[in-house]
Design an enzyme around this catalytic site. Sequence first.
Site, PDB file in Angstrom:
ATOM      1  N   SER A  46       1.214  -1.674  -0.275  1.00  0.00           N
ATOM      2  CA  SER A  46       0.199  -0.371  -0.176  1.00  0.00           C
ATOM      3  C   SER A  46       1.080   1.038  -0.315  1.00  0.00           C
ATOM      4  CB  SER A  46      -0.707   0.420   1.183  1.00  0.00           C
ATOM      5  OG  SER A  46      -1.169   1.929   1.493  1.00  0.00           O
ATOM      6  N   TYR A  76      -2.470  -0.643  10.192  1.00  0.00           N
ATOM      7  CA  TYR A  76      -1.977  -0.909   8.585  1.00  0.00           C
ATOM      8  C   TYR A  76      -0.761  -0.819   8.071  1.00  0.00           C
ATOM      9  CZ  TYR A  76      -4.081  -1.133   4.104  1.00  0.00           C
ATOM     10  OH  TYR A  76      -4.026  -1.253   2.570  1.00  0.00           O
TER      11      TYR A  76
END
Length: 288
Positions: A173, A186
């Site tokens: 990401s 995350y």
Amino acid sequence: MKTHMLAQQVALVTGASSGIGKAIAVAMADAGASVVVNFHSQPDAAREVVEHIARHGGRAIAVKADVGSESDVERLFEEAVTAFGRVDILVANSGIQRDAPIGEMTLEQWNQVIATNLTGQFLCAREAVRLFRRQGRSRGPGDGRREGQREGQREGADEAPSRALGKIIHISSVHQLIPWAGHANYAASKGGIDLFMRSLAQEVAEEGIRVNAIAPGAIATAINRESVEDEAARKKMLSLIPYGRIGAPEDVAAAALWLASDASDYVVGTTLFIDGGMSLYPEFRDGG
Ligand code: BGC
């Protein structure tokens, strides 16, 4: 778009019942690969992906597995080999968010995200490396391989469907780079993927295994549906994307296809940011 870029190869895509994983599974099937559509909790959606691929003349199976579970991952690869005889491409895509400000983040939220997003990538990559080594360059009876051809990885590579012994693509990401308040679990998992991927790439490149990653930005999928559908949140998100549009899963799938194919045969240990420029510090556009 139909190509033969991945003909005679087998791709295993985790988290492929929806979003980015689904688009990658479909793109790889369109490029001629047989595809293992892994899912965790959406059997119907996974079956639809398999049916979609079959309707378009491709081959796929759906396999349920929790990528955070060692025995599930072992079984996932066994089922892939039972169905298609081998695996050439792993796309470690499964990812979840369990967002909370740090003072309120539970250990369970932390552990769930690390288990799926980071441990899952380790378990799948380890299993893929083990399988690539066992497979060597032999394609089994009747495939035109000569005896002993697996020695010296480049020998006979022109006859094999791929120049590499195997390919691993980690889906990370932009948040492996961009810190993300309220999402520390995350961001930590994605930061972990970056150094895991590069360490692994360094470790196995000499065997002909290519390991790379993709860092998607804001791609419209279920994971960020609220931000994409809410007008104010969407505007805020767009202000962080210089290219001025939210990404589609197909934007990421095109990059995955390239990384899986021989077109990227000299690409090792790289992360492709597929993010419309989100990682370019757009807040500084006007001079900071
Ligand atoms: C997250 C999305 C987010 C995007 C950009 C992704 O990794 O899963 O929720 O919209 O990064 O911030």
